[in-house]
Design a protein around this motif. Sequence first.
Motif, PDB file in Angstrom:
ATOM      1  N   LEU A 122     -35.864 -12.201 -70.144  1.00  0.00           N
ATOM      2  CA  LEU A 122     -36.451 -11.600 -71.276  1.00  0.00           C
ATOM      3  C   LEU A 122     -36.716  -9.813 -71.025  1.00  0.00           C
ATOM      4  CD1 LEU A 122     -39.736 -13.883 -70.901  1.00  0.00           C
ATOM      5  CD2 LEU A 122     -37.979 -14.084 -72.994  1.00  0.00           C
ATOM      6  N   PRO A 123     -36.696  -8.990 -72.141  1.00  0.00           N
ATOM      7  CA  PRO A 123     -36.793  -7.812 -71.760  1.00  0.00           C
ATOM      8  C   PRO A 123     -38.160  -7.428 -71.319  1.00  0.00           C
ATOM      9  CG  PRO A 123     -36.216  -8.245 -74.043  1.00  0.00           C
ATOM     10  CD  PRO A 123     -36.473  -9.673 -73.555  1.00  0.00           C
ATOM     11  N   ALA A 124     -38.207  -6.626 -70.315  1.00  0.00           N
ATOM     12  CA  ALA A 124     -39.628  -6.281 -69.697  1.00  0.00           C
ATOM     13  C   ALA A 124     -40.706  -5.893 -70.769  1.00  0.00           C
ATOM     14  CB  ALA A 124     -39.225  -5.134 -68.742  1.00  0.00           C
ATOM     15  N   GLU A 130     -45.935 -16.235 -66.006  1.00  0.00           N
ATOM     16  CA  GLU A 130     -45.181 -16.737 -64.735  1.00  0.00           C
ATOM     17  C   GLU A 130     -44.321 -17.464 -64.966  1.00  0.00           C
ATOM     18  OE1 GLU A 130     -47.868 -18.436 -62.047  1.00  0.00           O
ATOM     19  OE2 GLU A 130     -48.937 -16.338 -61.428  1.00  0.00           O
ATOM     20  N   ARG A 131     -44.403 -18.370 -66.202  1.00  0.00           N
ATOM     21  CA  ARG A 131     -43.289 -19.240 -66.694  1.00  0.00           C
ATOM     22  C   ARG A 131     -43.475 -19.357 -68.296  1.00  0.00           C
ATOM     23  NH1 ARG A 131     -46.919 -21.674 -63.688  1.00  0.00           N
ATOM     24  NH2 ARG A 131     -45.586 -21.832 -62.011  1.00  0.00           N
ATOM     25  N   TRP A 163     -40.243 -24.163 -73.919  1.00  0.00           N
ATOM     26  CA  TRP A 163     -39.263 -24.302 -74.766  1.00  0.00           C
ATOM     27  C   TRP A 163     -40.071 -23.756 -76.228  1.00  0.00           C
ATOM     28  CZ3 TRP A 163     -34.409 -23.282 -74.848  1.00  0.00           C
ATOM     29  CH2 TRP A 163     -33.723 -23.792 -73.443  1.00  0.00           C
ATOM     30  N   ALA A 164     -41.206 -24.181 -76.448  1.00  0.00           N
ATOM     31  CA  ALA A 164     -42.010 -23.811 -77.734  1.00  0.00           C
ATOM     32  C   ALA A 164     -42.351 -22.222 -77.799  1.00  0.00           C
ATOM     33  CB  ALA A 164     -43.276 -24.719 -77.661  1.00  0.00           C
ATOM     34  N   ASP A 165     -42.328 -21.652 -76.651  1.00  0.00           N
ATOM     35  CA  ASP A 165     -42.491 -20.240 -76.605  1.00  0.00           C
ATOM     36  C   ASP A 165     -41.114 -19.528 -77.129  1.00  0.00           C
ATOM     37  OD1 ASP A 165     -45.240 -20.572 -75.523  1.00  0.00           O
ATOM     38  OD2 ASP A 165     -44.314 -20.632 -73.474  1.00  0.00           O
ATOM     39  N   LEU A 166     -40.168 -20.315 -77.020  1.00  0.00           N
ATOM     40  CA  LEU A 166     -38.838 -19.611 -77.400  1.00  0.00           C
ATOM     41  C   LEU A 166     -38.336 -19.929 -78.653  1.00  0.00           C
ATOM     42  CD1 LEU A 166     -37.505 -20.344 -73.722  1.00  0.00           C
ATOM     43  CD2 LEU A 166     -38.497 -18.215 -74.395  1.00  0.00           C
ATOM     44  N   PHE A 185     -37.028 -12.275 -65.196  1.00  0.00           N
ATOM     45  CA  PHE A 185     -36.695 -13.789 -65.497  1.00  0.00           C
ATOM     46  C   PHE A 185     -37.710 -14.607 -64.928  1.00  0.00           C
ATOM     47  CE2 PHE A 185     -32.816 -11.149 -64.205  1.00  0.00           C
ATOM     48  CZ  PHE A 185     -31.879 -11.695 -64.903  1.00  0.00           C
ATOM     49  N   LEU A 186     -37.954 -15.684 -65.837  1.00  0.00           N
ATOM     50  CA  LEU A 186     -39.085 -16.662 -65.668  1.00  0.00           C
ATOM     51  C   LEU A 186     -38.394 -18.019 -65.757  1.00  0.00           C
ATOM     52  CD1 LEU A 186     -41.676 -15.152 -68.143  1.00  0.00           C
ATOM     53  CD2 LEU A 186     -41.820 -14.817 -65.517  1.00  0.00           C
TER      54      LEU A 186
END
Length: 315
Positions: A191-193, A201-202, A205-208, A278-279
Amino acid sequence: MRRRKSKQEFETSSTPLLLRGRIPMAALIQTLAVAEHLNFRHAANALGVAQSSVSTRIKLLEQDLGILLFERLPRGVRLTEAGRHFVEEVAIGIDHLNHALKTAGLRARGEHGHLRVSAYALISNGFLADLLNRYRELHPGVDIKITECRAGDAVKQVRDGYLDVAFVLGTPDIPDCHSKPIWTEQLMIALPATHPLADGERVAWADLSTETFLVRHNGTGPQLHDLILLRLTEHWPRPFIQRFDVDRLTLISMVEQGYGVTLATKATSQIRFPGVVFLPVLDEPGPVVFSAVWSPNNRAPALRDFLGLAKKASR
């Protein structure tokens, strides 16, 4: 019109050059020894044979060639002009033969030759890079050629003999080829910072589900494309996926610049990208598997040794 020679005429006319394979190797070796020592007795002693054997062989050789190789002197011998030229050419031929015998043995033992590998990506601190570095240490005489292409293309090249082994994502069941899982890596999202999810922290898939995913045309890009569809289309609208003909590091740089997000492995996440986070993906069933694919018809010792090392490393 020029008449074509018959087989018998050709053999007869070429006899002075080819001698129909009648010259024994021992005669050539003894000729080189006499040329070096310029003395039949000294040459025989160096070879551990009788002087009469050396003298007889060279005399027969001179008769076969129809030329005088050595001028006999009261003490020793001297090369004739024709003999000097002959010895120079024979020495070159013997060197070539020795090289052929040596390299054939090295190739049979897997110490020389080439190994053609299709790699999804070569991350400096990843399993595959470590495996290749270890193989190079053990087999420095083997020339390793690394290519990157789509998994389907790589498998086809393995079948056709253009590649020795391909590493692909997953555990494919491929007709006419052998495959074996070699290593696993945790799946990550890059992800972009500045992304709202970057502080966590993680992710799940629903978030994406509403993100723009970036994938590559080559390497594992097509397989990751299918994985994204598999995970998201069952519960959410079809995701927006953009494909690019770029390398892996360029794709991560595009994430850094805000083009979208992309899937990566744990090894990739260990490379420093100041503007990328990266998460791990929380609800991913397990780590992704990478398998080796090779042809059962490929009996190359270099491939045999490489697969043995890969299987040992995977344990």
